[in-house]
Design a protein around this motif. Structure first.
Motif, PDB file in Angstrom:
ATOM      1  N   ALA A 152      26.091  42.821 -82.301  1.00 43.91           N
ATOM      2  CA  ALA A 152      26.877  43.843 -81.624  1.00 43.91           C
ATOM      3  C   ALA A 152      27.982  43.226 -80.771  1.00 43.91           C
ATOM      4  O   ALA A 152      29.067  43.793 -80.659  1.00 43.91           O
ATOM      5  CB  ALA A 152      25.975  44.712 -80.757  1.00 43.91           C
ATOM      6  N   LEU A 153      27.710  42.072 -80.179  1.00 42.59           N
ATOM      7  CA  LEU A 153      28.729  41.418 -79.352  1.00 42.59           C
ATOM      8  C   LEU A 153      29.789  40.716 -80.197  1.00 42.59           C
ATOM      9  O   LEU A 153      30.961  40.678 -79.826  1.00 42.59           O
ATOM     10  CB  LEU A 153      28.077  40.406 -78.416  1.00 42.59           C
ATOM     11  N   ALA A 154      29.374  40.158 -81.326  1.00 41.04           N
ATOM     12  CA  ALA A 154      30.290  39.346 -82.123  1.00 41.04           C
ATOM     13  C   ALA A 154      31.297  40.179 -82.917  1.00 41.04           C
ATOM     14  O   ALA A 154      32.469  39.844 -82.999  1.00 41.04           O
ATOM     15  CB  ALA A 154      29.498  38.461 -83.076  1.00 41.04           C
ATOM     16  N   LYS A 155      30.834  41.271 -83.507  1.00 40.68           N
ATOM     17  CA  LYS A 155      31.727  42.026 -84.382  1.00 40.68           C
ATOM     18  C   LYS A 155      31.423  43.511 -84.265  1.00 40.68           C
ATOM     19  O   LYS A 155      30.419  43.971 -84.775  1.00 40.68           O
ATOM     20  CB  LYS A 155      31.543  41.552 -85.816  1.00 40.68           C
ATOM     21  N   ASP A 156      32.299  44.218 -83.621  1.00 41.38           N
ATOM     22  CA  ASP A 156      32.098  45.654 -83.451  1.00 41.38           C
ATOM     23  C   ASP A 156      32.273  46.426 -84.762  1.00 41.38           C
ATOM     24  O   ASP A 156      31.827  47.564 -84.868  1.00 41.38           O
ATOM     25  CB  ASP A 156      33.053  46.216 -82.405  1.00 41.38           C
ATOM     26  N   TYR A 209      26.979  61.646 -80.749  1.00 39.75           N
ATOM     27  CA  TYR A 209      25.559  61.376 -80.524  1.00 39.75           C
ATOM     28  C   TYR A 209      25.279  61.550 -79.040  1.00 39.75           C
ATOM     29  O   TYR A 209      26.128  61.272 -78.191  1.00 39.75           O
ATOM     30  CB  TYR A 209      25.213  59.948 -80.985  1.00 39.75           C
ATOM     31  N   VAL A 210      24.114  62.019 -78.696  1.00 40.13           N
ATOM     32  CA  VAL A 210      23.792  62.346 -77.309  1.00 40.13           C
ATOM     33  C   VAL A 210      23.924  61.124 -76.402  1.00 40.13           C
ATOM     34  O   VAL A 210      24.424  61.213 -75.284  1.00 40.13           O
ATOM     35  CB  VAL A 210      22.368  62.938 -77.225  1.00 40.13           C
ATOM     36  N   PHE A 211      23.486  59.974 -76.873  1.00 40.06           N
ATOM     37  CA  PHE A 211      23.490  58.752 -76.065  1.00 40.06           C
ATOM     38  C   PHE A 211      24.613  57.840 -76.537  1.00 40.06           C
ATOM     39  O   PHE A 211      24.381  56.882 -77.248  1.00 40.06           O
ATOM     40  CB  PHE A 211      22.145  58.034 -76.157  1.00 40.06           C
ATOM     41  N   GLU A 212      25.837  58.152 -76.162  1.00 40.42           N
ATOM     42  CA  GLU A 212      26.971  57.337 -76.571  1.00 40.42           C
ATOM     43  C   GLU A 212      27.246  56.257 -75.538  1.00 40.42           C
ATOM     44  O   GLU A 212      27.538  56.552 -74.390  1.00 40.42           O
ATOM     45  CB  GLU A 212      28.216  58.204 -76.730  1.00 40.42           C
ATOM     46  N   PHE A 213      27.099  55.002 -75.946  1.00 44.53           N
ATOM     47  CA  PHE A 213      27.436  53.857 -75.127  1.00 44.53           C
ATOM     48  C   PHE A 213      28.326  52.951 -75.962  1.00 44.53           C
ATOM     49  O   PHE A 213      28.351  53.042 -77.190  1.00 44.53           O
ATOM     50  CB  PHE A 213      26.181  53.073 -74.716  1.00 44.53           C
ATOM     51  N   SER A 214      29.023  52.063 -75.302  1.00 43.11           N
ATOM     52  CA  SER A 214      29.857  51.130 -76.052  1.00 43.11           C
ATOM     53  C   SER A 214      28.954  50.137 -76.791  1.00 43.11           C
ATOM     54  O   SER A 214      27.854  49.820 -76.342  1.00 43.11           O
ATOM     55  CB  SER A 214      30.798  50.379 -75.112  1.00 43.11           C
ATOM     56  N   TRP A 255      25.572  47.899 -75.642  1.00 42.85           N
ATOM     57  CA  TRP A 255      24.312  47.802 -76.383  1.00 42.85           C
ATOM     58  C   TRP A 255      23.996  46.370 -76.759  1.00 42.85           C
ATOM     59  O   TRP A 255      22.840  45.962 -76.800  1.00 42.85           O
ATOM     60  CB  TRP A 255      24.360  48.661 -77.647  1.00 42.85           C
ATOM     61  N   GLY A 256      25.039  45.603 -77.067  1.00 44.67           N
ATOM     62  CA  GLY A 256      24.818  44.193 -77.405  1.00 44.67           C
ATOM     63  C   GLY A 256      24.191  43.437 -76.250  1.00 44.67           C
ATOM     64  O   GLY A 256      23.239  42.671 -76.444  1.00 44.67           O
ATOM     65  N   TRP A 257      24.682  43.653 -75.040  1.00 45.78           N
ATOM     66  CA  TRP A 257      24.111  42.979 -73.873  1.00 45.78           C
ATOM     67  C   TRP A 257      22.699  43.467 -73.585  1.00 45.78           C
ATOM     68  O   TRP A 257      21.822  42.675 -73.221  1.00 45.78           O
ATOM     69  CB  TRP A 257      25.001  43.160 -72.653  1.00 45.78           C
ATOM     70  N   ILE A 258      22.462  44.762 -73.754  1.00 46.15           N
ATOM     71  CA  ILE A 258      21.113  45.303 -73.532  1.00 46.15           C
ATOM     72  C   ILE A 258      20.120  44.649 -74.483  1.00 46.15           C
ATOM     73  O   ILE A 258      19.053  44.197 -74.085  1.00 46.15           O
ATOM     74  CB  ILE A 258      21.106  46.836 -73.685  1.00 46.15           C
ATOM     75  N   TYR A 271      23.259  53.471 -84.812  1.00 42.71           N
ATOM     76  CA  TYR A 271      24.070  52.296 -85.110  1.00 42.71           C
ATOM     77  C   TYR A 271      23.521  51.502 -86.290  1.00 42.71           C
ATOM     78  O   TYR A 271      24.281  50.993 -87.096  1.00 42.71           O
ATOM     79  CB  TYR A 271      24.156  51.380 -83.877  1.00 42.71           C
ATOM     80  N   TYR A 272      22.212  51.364 -86.364  1.00 42.80           N
ATOM     81  CA  TYR A 272      21.601  50.596 -87.454  1.00 42.80           C
ATOM     82  C   TYR A 272      20.191  51.146 -87.676  1.00 42.80           C
ATOM     83  O   TYR A 272      19.206  50.605 -87.174  1.00 42.80           O
ATOM     84  CB  TYR A 272      21.545  49.110 -87.074  1.00 42.80           C
TER      85      TYR A 272
END
Length: 148
Positions: free
Chosen positions: A47-51, A60-65, A69-72, A115-116
């Motif tokens: 998630a951090l390397a390639k968006d 979607y109800v829970f929209e985050f960048s 999500w990559g850091w989480i 996302y996946y």
């Protein structure tokens, strides 16, 4: 002629009670925590390397960048691996910590579903099995302590 067969053997009359930290269920839970942590690390790195790798559904109800999500997932993966190694030591606090961290991993992967989906479903199942295995080990040890 004297024989050793008639001499009583020194030692315990009964075998030692079953001990949960050395059980196969607890060891499997620790191994699955380490596996789930490594997979969460891969999720975070991807998630951090390639968006562009992930395709998220809109509204979607829970929209985050995706970077968030990559850091989480990266942090959660590190904590899962540490908790899995701690569970292998057999400490009671490690099992409680493992249940909490695996529960957080299941929740994070549930929110990661758009996302996946397949990756998230597999890790949800792994984390829920870890919670079950760690709680079952604690329950059996408590029953053994009560019986002795």
């Amino acid at each position: 002629m004297a024989s050793d067969a008639t001499r009583p053997r020194a030692g315990r009359a009964q075998p030692s009670p079953w001990h949960a930290p050395t059980s196969g269920t607890t060891v499997l839970a620790a191994a699955l925590m380490i596996f789930g942590g490594v997979m969460a690390l891969f999720e975070g790195i991807a998630a951090l390397a390639k968006d562009d790798l992930f395709l998220a559904t809109r509204h979607y109800v829970f929209e985050f960048s995706l970077t968030g999500w990559g850091w989480i997932h990266l942090i959660l993966g590190i904590v899962l691996v540490i908790a899995g190694c701690a569970v292998l030591t057999g400490a009671l606090w490690a099992r409680f910590f493992g249940v909490a961290v695996a529960g957080l991993g299941a929740i994070a992967n549930f929110l990661w579903l758009p996302y996946y989906p397949w990756w998230a479903l597999v890790l949800i199942a792994v984390n829920l099995f870890v919670v079950w295995a760690l709680c079952t080990g604690m329950h059996r040890e408590a029953d053994t302590d009560r019986a002795t």
